[in-house]
Design a protein around this motif. Structure first.
Motif, PDB file in Angstrom:
ATOM      1  N   CYS A  89      70.078  32.953 105.782  1.00 38.41           N
ATOM      2  CA  CYS A  89      68.798  32.730 106.005  1.00 38.41           C
ATOM      3  C   CYS A  89      68.143  33.874 106.966  1.00 38.41           C
ATOM      4  CB  CYS A  89      68.483  31.609 106.857  1.00 38.41           C
ATOM      5  SG  CYS A  89      69.192  30.067 105.886  1.00 38.41           S
ATOM      6  N   SER A  90      68.896  34.997 107.187  1.00 35.42           N
ATOM      7  CA  SER A  90      68.313  35.894 107.861  1.00 35.42           C
ATOM      8  C   SER A  90      67.406  36.974 107.169  1.00 35.42           C
ATOM      9  CB  SER A  90      69.675  36.749 108.577  1.00 35.42           C
ATOM     10  OG  SER A  90      70.427  35.955 109.501  1.00 35.42           O
ATOM     11  N   LEU A  91      66.164  36.711 107.290  1.00 34.91           N
ATOM     12  CA  LEU A  91      65.007  37.420 106.521  1.00 34.91           C
ATOM     13  C   LEU A  91      65.240  38.927 106.871  1.00 34.91           C
ATOM     14  CD1 LEU A  91      62.165  34.772 106.914  1.00 34.91           C
ATOM     15  CD2 LEU A  91      63.411  35.171 104.978  1.00 34.91           C
ATOM     16  N   PRO A  92      65.271  39.583 105.790  1.00 33.74           N
ATOM     17  CA  PRO A  92      65.281  41.017 106.104  1.00 33.74           C
ATOM     18  C   PRO A  92      64.226  41.714 106.839  1.00 33.74           C
ATOM     19  CG  PRO A  92      64.682  40.638 103.775  1.00 33.74           C
ATOM     20  CD  PRO A  92      65.163  39.466 104.290  1.00 33.74           C
ATOM     21  N   VAL A  93      64.414  42.427 107.916  1.00 36.08           N
ATOM     22  CA  VAL A  93      63.618  43.188 108.833  1.00 36.08           C
ATOM     23  C   VAL A  93      62.777  41.975 109.815  1.00 36.08           C
ATOM     24  CG1 VAL A  93      61.331  44.318 108.978  1.00 36.08           C
ATOM     25  CG2 VAL A  93      62.768  44.777 106.962  1.00 36.08           C
ATOM     26  N   LEU A  94      62.663  40.800 109.470  1.00 35.48           N
ATOM     27  CA  LEU A  94      62.109  39.873 110.577  1.00 35.48           C
ATOM     28  C   LEU A  94      63.471  39.312 111.488  1.00 35.48           C
ATOM     29  CD1 LEU A  94      59.283  37.803 108.202  1.00 35.48           C
ATOM     30  CD2 LEU A  94      59.095  39.797 109.927  1.00 35.48           C
ATOM     31  N   CYS A  95      64.331  39.121 110.904  1.00 34.69           N
ATOM     32  CA  CYS A  95      65.460  38.680 111.718  1.00 34.69           C
ATOM     33  C   CYS A  95      66.621  39.682 111.816  1.00 34.69           C
ATOM     34  CB  CYS A  95      65.829  37.343 111.132  1.00 34.69           C
ATOM     35  SG  CYS A  95      64.658  36.243 110.755  1.00 34.69           S
ATOM     36  N   PRO A  96      67.551  39.454 112.922  1.00 32.40           N
ATOM     37  CA  PRO A  96      68.489  40.389 113.330  1.00 32.40           C
ATOM     38  C   PRO A  96      69.503  40.360 112.315  1.00 32.40           C
ATOM     39  CG  PRO A  96      68.044  39.168 115.158  1.00 32.40           C
ATOM     40  CD  PRO A  96      67.363  38.268 113.925  1.00 32.40           C
ATOM     41  N   VAL A  97      70.311  41.320 112.029  1.00 34.40           N
ATOM     42  CA  VAL A  97      71.395  41.295 111.105  1.00 34.40           C
ATOM     43  C   VAL A  97      72.412  40.197 111.531  1.00 34.40           C
ATOM     44  CG1 VAL A  97      73.562  42.547 110.167  1.00 34.40           C
ATOM     45  CG2 VAL A  97      71.084  43.697 110.148  1.00 34.40           C
ATOM     46  N   ALA A  98      72.839  39.256 110.621  1.00 38.82           N
ATOM     47  CA  ALA A  98      73.975  38.538 111.192  1.00 38.82           C
ATOM     48  C   ALA A  98      75.263  38.902 110.582  1.00 38.82           C
ATOM     49  CB  ALA A  98      73.560  37.312 110.244  1.00 38.82           C
ATOM     50  N   TYR A  99      76.447  38.358 111.017  1.00 38.48           N
ATOM     51  CA  TYR A  99      77.732  38.762 110.902  1.00 38.48           C
ATOM     52  C   TYR A  99      78.371  37.437 110.260  1.00 38.48           C
ATOM     53  CZ  TYR A  99      76.614  43.184 113.124  1.00 38.48           C
ATOM     54  OH  TYR A  99      75.990  44.291 113.358  1.00 38.48           O
ATOM     55  N   VAL A 100      79.278  37.839 109.297  1.00 34.34           N
ATOM     56  CA  VAL A 100      80.133  36.868 108.724  1.00 34.34           C
ATOM     57  C   VAL A 100      81.702  37.508 108.649  1.00 34.34           C
ATOM     58  CG1 VAL A 100      80.910  35.348 106.705  1.00 34.34           C
ATOM     59  CG2 VAL A 100      78.692  35.734 107.420  1.00 34.34           C
ATOM     60  N   ASP A 101      82.389  37.003 109.469  1.00 29.80           N
ATOM     61  CA  ASP A 101      83.907  37.662 109.558  1.00 29.80           C
ATOM     62  C   ASP A 101      83.918  39.191 109.978  1.00 29.80           C
ATOM     63  OD1 ASP A 101      85.049  35.234 108.379  1.00 29.80           O
ATOM     64  OD2 ASP A 101      84.858  35.988 106.482  1.00 29.80           O
ATOM     65  N   GLY A 102      82.879  39.361 110.774  1.00 35.58           N
ATOM     66  CA  GLY A 102      82.488  40.644 111.190  1.00 35.58           C
ATOM     67  C   GLY A 102      81.910  41.720 110.385  1.00 35.58           C
ATOM     68  N   ILE A 103      81.459  41.250 109.046  1.00 36.39           N
ATOM     69  CA  ILE A 103      80.876  42.096 108.262  1.00 36.39           C
ATOM     70  C   ILE A 103      79.111  41.756 108.439  1.00 36.39           C
ATOM     71  CG2 ILE A 103      80.364  42.570 105.870  1.00 36.39           C
ATOM     72  CD1 ILE A 103      83.250  41.492 105.500  1.00 36.39           C
ATOM     73  N   PRO A 104      78.456  42.983 108.508  1.00 38.00           N
ATOM     74  CA  PRO A 104      76.988  42.669 108.751  1.00 38.00           C
ATOM     75  C   PRO A 104      76.321  42.101 107.421  1.00 38.00           C
ATOM     76  CG  PRO A 104      77.690  45.199 108.405  1.00 38.00           C
ATOM     77  CD  PRO A 104      78.636  44.148 108.516  1.00 38.00           C
ATOM     78  N   MET A 105      75.435  40.942 107.622  1.00 34.05           N
ATOM     79  CA  MET A 105      74.910  40.229 106.369  1.00 34.05           C
ATOM     80  C   MET A 105      73.402  40.226 106.836  1.00 34.05           C
ATOM     81  SD  MET A 105      77.417  39.483 104.095  1.00 34.05           S
ATOM     82  CE  MET A 105      79.323  39.329 104.360  1.00 34.05           C
ATOM     83  N   VAL A 106      72.624  40.134 105.509  1.00 31.97           N
ATOM     84  CA  VAL A 106      71.327  39.862 105.903  1.00 31.97           C
ATOM     85  C   VAL A 106      70.962  38.699 104.494  1.00 31.97           C
ATOM     86  CG1 VAL A 106      70.428  42.056 106.554  1.00 31.97           C
ATOM     87  CG2 VAL A 106      70.575  41.444 104.327  1.00 31.97           C
ATOM     88  N   ASP A 107      69.888  38.159 104.717  1.00 34.27           N
ATOM     89  CA  ASP A 107      69.376  36.916 103.645  1.00 34.27           C
ATOM     90  C   ASP A 107      69.799  37.370 102.095  1.00 34.27           C
ATOM     91  OD1 ASP A 107      67.576  35.693 101.708  1.00 34.27           O
ATOM     92  OD2 ASP A 107      66.353  35.392 103.384  1.00 34.27           O
ATOM     93  N   GLY A 108      70.500  36.238 101.911  1.00 35.90           N
ATOM     94  CA  GLY A 108      71.253  36.284 100.312  1.00 35.90           C
ATOM     95  C   GLY A 108      70.073  36.473  99.159  1.00 35.90           C
ATOM     96  N   GLY A 109      69.034  36.282  99.472  1.00 33.42           N
ATOM     97  CA  GLY A 109      67.923  36.472  98.594  1.00 33.42           C
ATOM     98  C   GLY A 109      67.520  37.880  98.199  1.00 33.42           C
ATOM     99  N   VAL A 110      68.204  38.926  99.054  1.00 35.71           N
ATOM    100  CA  VAL A 110      68.019  40.260  98.878  1.00 35.71           C
ATOM    101  C   VAL A 110      68.632  40.730  97.626  1.00 35.71           C
ATOM    102  CG1 VAL A 110      68.458  42.519  99.854  1.00 35.71           C
ATOM    103  CG2 VAL A 110      67.556  40.814 101.354  1.00 35.71           C
ATOM    104  N   CYS A 111      69.887  40.137  97.516  1.00 40.25           N
ATOM    105  CA  CYS A 111      70.764  40.630  96.257  1.00 40.25           C
ATOM    106  C   CYS A 111      70.966  39.503  95.187  1.00 40.25           C
ATOM    107  CB  CYS A 111      72.080  41.186  97.024  1.00 40.25           C
ATOM    108  SG  CYS A 111      72.263  42.510  97.965  1.00 40.25           S
ATOM    109  N   ASP A 112      70.348  38.363  95.501  1.00 39.18           N
ATOM    110  CA  ASP A 112      70.577  37.394  94.164  1.00 39.18           C
ATOM    111  C   ASP A 112      69.423  36.318  94.825  1.00 39.18           C
ATOM    112  OD1 ASP A 112      71.146  35.729  92.333  1.00 39.18           O
ATOM    113  OD2 ASP A 112      73.278  35.474  92.679  1.00 39.18           O
ATOM    114  N   VAL A 113      68.250  36.439  94.197  1.00 39.60           N
ATOM    115  CA  VAL A 113      67.244  35.836  94.726  1.00 39.60           C
ATOM    116  C   VAL A 113      67.050  34.200  94.267  1.00 39.60           C
ATOM    117  CG1 VAL A 113      65.623  36.542  93.044  1.00 39.60           C
ATOM    118  CG2 VAL A 113      64.558  35.900  95.127  1.00 39.60           C
TER     119      VAL A 113
END
Length: 284
Positions: free
Chosen positions: A145-169
């Motif tokens: 749910c981490s909206l690109p630009v509007l929200c901070p980068v989130a982390y899963v297992d130490g890997i930086p992630m952003v909103d899933g809709g960026v790559c698979d909307v």
């Protein structure tokens, strides 16, 4: 369409527009309509997780009632480093203090729930299922749910992630690849909506360290329109059943107006009520 053990449920995001989805899912829960496989992206993940934990009303509470109580959307949160939507409060503070997720029910369920994130390093979608680790489950949902630009980068297992809709909307293809060739798809835009073909400008300092995500953001509008075309094709072929708003959408992605949100929720609930039993039946 008959909902059976081979039917998937696909949930689009859309920020606060996904309150429409909440109305549909609350109707499903009120009438014991469950799917063996649900996949959600962005707000579709955060609303879908309460459906997966069988907590009717939880998503409505967080999207409307909690918003009235603690306005977690706004510039003050962005300037404090929490994001335009206060993700720390919404995913970590509020659930612990106010309305916990029913982890026991979620983990015991045999139905699958998949959440989509976008990997900042690879620029590719990641698909997660978590049925054991509470903290990891919440991290995945927050990242989705981490909206690109509007929200901070989130982390899963130490890997930086952003909103899933960026790559698979709208992850309809992943549901099909998983073996669910018949799907109910809940969209948060009106039929016929397409993003305008325009140049996307992203200042050079934003995601400078993540060039793969920058590239995905540039292509986002094109891929969104392509997947909507694909869903229209599947709908015409009878392979998907689409539930989408019929009234003109008045709610924006970061809308905090409770009256507009309540109206869109009610539309989702009423539309599900009209469709279930007529065009949509269950054999589960």
């Amino acid at each position: 369409m008959v909902i059976d053990n081979q039917t998937g449920l696909v949930l689009e995001g859309g920020g606060m527009r996904a309150i429409f989805t909440v109305g549909v899912l609350d109707y499903f829960m009120d009438h014991d309509i469950w799917f063996p496989y649900t996949i959600g992206v962005s707000a579709g993940a955060s609303n879908g997780i309460s459906y997966a934990s069988r907590q009717r009303g939880r998503s409505k509470y967080s999207n409307i009632d909690l918003l009235k109580k603690y306005n977690y959307i706004g510039l003050r949160h962005f300037l404090s480093g929490r994001g335009y939507i206060d993700m720390k409060y919404l995913f970590y503070t509020y659930p612990e203090q106010d309305y916990p997720l029913d982890f026991d029910t979620y983990f015991k369920s045999k139905d699958r729930f998949v959440m989509v994130t976008s990997n900042c390093l690879t620029g590719k979608a990641e698909y997660f299922e978590e049925k054991q680790d509470k903290d990891r489950l919440v991290d995945i949902c927050c990242a989705s749910c981490s909206l690109p630009v509007l929200c901070p980068v989130a982390y899963v297992d130490g890997i930086p992630m952003v909103d899933g809709g960026v790559c698979d909307v709208i992850p309809i293809q992943h549901a099909i690849d998983e073996g669910f060739h018949k799907n109910v798809v809940i969209l948060t835009r009106n039929k016929g909506y397409r993003k305008k073909d325009k140049d996307f400008y992203l200042p050079g300092f934003i995601y400078k360290q993540y060039p793969a995500i920058r590239e995905q953001l540039k292509l986002r509008y094109k891929r969104y329109n392509e997947v909507l075309d694909y869903i229209d094709q599947l709908e015409a072929e009878g392979k998907v059943f689409v539930i989408r708003p019929e009234k003109k959408i008045e709610v924006g992605r970061t809308d905090s107006n409770p009256d507009r949100l309540e109206a869109l929720y009610n539309e989702g609930y009423a539309l599900a009520e009209r469709l279930v039993g007529a065009a949509l039946t269950t054999a589960r």
